[in-house]
Design a protein around this motif. Sequence first.
Motif, PDB file in Angstrom:
ATOM      1  N   LEU A 194       9.957  -1.390   5.663  1.00  0.00           N
ATOM      2  CA  LEU A 194       8.901  -2.365   5.383  1.00  0.00           C
ATOM      3  C   LEU A 194       7.532  -1.697   5.357  1.00  0.00           C
ATOM      4  O   LEU A 194       6.716  -1.969   4.474  1.00  0.00           O
ATOM      5  N   THR A 195       7.272  -0.806   6.299  1.00  0.00           N
ATOM      6  CA  THR A 195       5.996  -0.095   6.329  1.00  0.00           C
ATOM      7  C   THR A 195       5.813   0.731   5.061  1.00  0.00           C
ATOM      8  O   THR A 195       4.752   0.693   4.425  1.00  0.00           O
ATOM      9  N   GLY A 196       6.827   1.459   4.672  1.00  0.00           N
ATOM     10  CA  GLY A 196       6.752   2.254   3.448  1.00  0.00           C
ATOM     11  C   GLY A 196       6.547   1.395   2.218  1.00  0.00           C
ATOM     12  O   GLY A 196       5.776   1.744   1.317  1.00  0.00           O
ATOM     13  N   HIS A 197       7.236   0.261   2.183  1.00  0.00           N
ATOM     14  CA  HIS A 197       7.084  -0.653   1.041  1.00  0.00           C
ATOM     15  C   HIS A 197       5.655  -1.196   0.966  1.00  0.00           C
ATOM     16  O   HIS A 197       5.076  -1.280  -0.124  1.00  0.00           O
ATOM     17  N   LEU A 198       5.090  -1.580   2.104  1.00  0.00           N
ATOM     18  CA  LEU A 198       3.719  -2.097   2.115  1.00  0.00           C
ATOM     19  C   LEU A 198       2.718  -1.031   1.671  1.00  0.00           C
ATOM     20  O   LEU A 198       1.767  -1.322   0.945  1.00  0.00           O
ATOM     21  N   ILE A 199       2.921   0.199   2.086  1.00  0.00           N
ATOM     22  CA  ILE A 199       2.015   1.284   1.695  1.00  0.00           C
ATOM     23  C   ILE A 199       2.158   1.594   0.207  1.00  0.00           C
ATOM     24  O   ILE A 199       1.167   1.760  -0.507  1.00  0.00           O
ATOM     25  N   ASP A 200       3.404   1.652  -0.276  1.00  0.00           N
ATOM     26  CA  ASP A 200       3.640   1.947  -1.695  1.00  0.00           C
ATOM     27  C   ASP A 200       3.145   0.838  -2.613  1.00  0.00           C
ATOM     28  O   ASP A 200       2.699   1.103  -3.728  1.00  0.00           O
ATOM     29  N   ALA A 201       3.218  -0.397  -2.162  1.00  0.00           N
ATOM     30  CA  ALA A 201       2.840  -1.537  -3.005  1.00  0.00           C
ATOM     31  C   ALA A 201       1.325  -1.695  -3.130  1.00  0.00           C
ATOM     32  O   ALA A 201       0.844  -2.345  -4.057  1.00  0.00           O
ATOM     33  N   ALA A 202       0.581  -1.091  -2.230  1.00  0.00           N
ATOM     34  CA  ALA A 202      -0.878  -1.225  -2.260  1.00  0.00           C
ATOM     35  C   ALA A 202      -1.475  -0.296  -3.310  1.00  0.00           C
ATOM     36  O   ALA A 202      -0.909   0.734  -3.657  1.00  0.00           O
ATOM     37  N   ASP A 203      -2.656  -0.672  -3.808  1.00  0.00           N
ATOM     38  CA  ASP A 203      -3.358   0.174  -4.772  1.00  0.00           C
ATOM     39  C   ASP A 203      -3.821   1.477  -4.136  1.00  0.00           C
ATOM     40  O   ASP A 203      -3.808   2.532  -4.762  1.00  0.00           O
ATOM     41  N   ILE A 204      -4.265   1.390  -2.907  1.00  0.00           N
ATOM     42  CA  ILE A 204      -4.745   2.555  -2.157  1.00  0.00           C
ATOM     43  C   ILE A 204      -3.889   2.655  -0.896  1.00  0.00           C
ATOM     44  O   ILE A 204      -3.606   1.648  -0.237  1.00  0.00           O
ATOM     45  N   ALA A 205      -3.476   3.866  -0.545  1.00  0.00           N
ATOM     46  CA  ALA A 205      -2.613   4.058   0.625  1.00  0.00           C
ATOM     47  C   ALA A 205      -3.265   3.523   1.895  1.00  0.00           C
ATOM     48  O   ALA A 205      -2.589   2.958   2.758  1.00  0.00           O
ATOM     49  N   ALA A 206      -4.568   3.685   2.017  1.00  0.00           N
ATOM     50  CA  ALA A 206      -5.265   3.188   3.214  1.00  0.00           C
ATOM     51  C   ALA A 206      -5.142   1.673   3.337  1.00  0.00           C
ATOM     52  O   ALA A 206      -4.984   1.135   4.444  1.00  0.00           O
ATOM     53  N   ALA A 207      -5.211   0.979   2.201  1.00  0.00           N
ATOM     54  CA  ALA A 207      -5.061  -0.480   2.227  1.00  0.00           C
ATOM     55  C   ALA A 207      -3.643  -0.867   2.641  1.00  0.00           C
ATOM     56  O   ALA A 207      -3.441  -1.832   3.381  1.00  0.00           O
TER      57      ALA A 207
END
Length: 78
Positions: free
Chosen positions: A19-32
Amino acid sequence: MTPSCDAVRSRKRLVAPFLTGHLIDAADIAAAGCTTAFLTSAAVMIPFGLLAVAAIRPERDARRLGADVTTGVVGASR
């Protein structure tokens, strides 16, 4: 620990990184994505932490188990 408890913990260990990886990948910017993952984690942990604070009573459980409340030794109470 019971086998069902182990199964639940194993599932959490698989789902959380996914889930964490999916949330990071789905964002436009990794920080977001990291911010979203962090806030999602907090949104899950805070209510369950409050539930634990409200539900866990060591003195009550010790009396129920017949332990001495001062020493924690089971079977030491009168």
